[in-house]
Design an enzyme around this catalytic site. Structure first.
Site, PDB file in Angstrom:
ATOM      1  N   TYR A  88      44.847  41.701  43.876  1.00 43.26           N
ATOM      2  CA  TYR A  88      43.539  41.056  43.964  1.00 43.26           C
ATOM      3  C   TYR A  88      42.947  41.035  42.555  1.00 43.26           C
ATOM      4  O   TYR A  88      42.486  42.049  42.049  1.00 43.26           O
ATOM      5  CB  TYR A  88      42.668  41.842  44.943  1.00 43.26           C
ATOM      6  CG  TYR A  88      41.284  41.270  45.213  1.00 43.26           C
ATOM      7  CD1 TYR A  88      40.842  40.079  44.638  1.00 43.26           C
ATOM      8  CD2 TYR A  88      40.409  41.940  46.064  1.00 43.26           C
ATOM      9  CE1 TYR A  88      39.581  39.581  44.885  1.00 43.26           C
ATOM     10  CE2 TYR A  88      39.137  41.447  46.331  1.00 43.26           C
ATOM     11  CZ  TYR A  88      38.734  40.277  45.736  1.00 43.26           C
ATOM     12  OH  TYR A  88      37.476  39.791  45.991  1.00 43.26           O
ATOM     13  N   LYS A 118      45.538  37.124  45.011  1.00 44.88           N
ATOM     14  CA  LYS A 118      44.249  36.487  45.262  1.00 44.88           C
ATOM     15  C   LYS A 118      43.582  36.365  43.897  1.00 44.88           C
ATOM     16  O   LYS A 118      43.207  37.365  43.282  1.00 44.88           O
ATOM     17  CB  LYS A 118      43.360  37.292  46.208  1.00 44.88           C
ATOM     18  CG  LYS A 118      42.009  36.600  46.426  1.00 44.88           C
ATOM     19  CD  LYS A 118      41.023  37.427  47.217  1.00 44.88           C
ATOM     20  CE  LYS A 118      39.671  36.696  47.282  1.00 44.88           C
ATOM     21  NZ  LYS A 118      38.630  37.500  47.960  1.00 44.88           N
TER      22      LYS A 118
END
Length: 249
Positions: A88, A118
């Protein structure tokens, strides 16, 4: 930071089926400021049946180069060797600005379960290089909702974001228009997300206000934020709801 036992309870709650058939995929975020806690959460995610895990970089004592970041992520992923692992990337909050293009180079050899990223950053040059060099190998999910159309044009695999909880229909219409190569219509729907965010940013918008918007949109009370965050004001809620109503008619 909550105790590991409390955190495990929270992650278990997120995977509780919301329909009789449950959810197709649940990816649990296990990132933490210290490595032992992140590893414990990763291990627990496997026990409760998560589809995958994700982790941000630690952001108090920060990794300063690719090798240190990979070493941290590798340790976390090693506790869940049978499920996919995602990084992330959100440098605006972590302060870790190691380019993802650099991170992805050779990472599969270091972390065999590495599945994708992400990417919550506005650096579309970095994102474009990730797509150019890795789209066939990794899932590249974009995380800045108001820029999603730009990321789709770059080749994003998909998206993860907060506005999809309350402007999901508009975003789905944008995806449909983009798939049909109707760029003008896709822009209209993207501008809708931008208009709402631009409005609430001027009022003061963060996690607490997001919880308030999700509460009045879903009619499911999300509860108050934890200190040092303060609950959204009545004035904010009234103005944000009026703006939302004007956009979804």
């Amino acid at each position: 930071m909550a105790s590991p036992k409390r955190l495990q309870g929270l992650t278990a709650a997120t995977i509780t089926p919301m329909t009789p058939d449950g959810l197709d995929h649940v990816i649990i975020h296990v990132g933490a400021l210290n490595l032992p806690e992140a590893k414990e959460l990763a291990k627990h995610a496997v026990v409760i049946g998560a589809s995958g895990i994700a982790a941000i970089a630690p952001f108090f004592f920060k990794p300063t180069n690719k090798d240190t970041l990979v070493a941290f992520l590798r340790e976390v992923a090693s506790e869940a060797p049978g499920i996919p692992f995602y990084y992330y990337h959100i440098p605006s909050l972590t302060g870790v600005k190691i380019r993802v293009e650099e991170l992805l180079d050779g990472i599969k050899e270091q972390i065999p379960t590495f599945q994708g990223v992400k990417f919550s950053d506005t650096d579309l040059l970095d994102f474009a290089q990730c797509v150019k060099n890795n789209k066939e190998q990794f899932v590249l999910l974009y995380g800045v909702d108001e820029h999603l159309l730009s990321a789709l044009a770059m080749g994003a695999s998909g998206a993860v974001g907060s506005t999809y909880n309350y402007l999901g229909k508009k975003n789905n219409l944008m995806l449909e228009a983009f798939a049909k190569q109707d760029l003008a219509l896709a822009q209209q729907h993207q501008f809708c997300t931008g208009e709402f965010l631009s409005f609430v940013f001027k009022l003061g918008f963060g996690v607490a206000q997001t919880k308030a918007v999700m509460s009045f949109t879903s009619r499911i009370p999300m509860g108050p934020p934890r200190l040092p965050l303060l609950s959204a004001s009545v004035d904010f809620i009234e103005k944000a709801k009026a703006k939302m109503d004007s956009l979804i008619v």
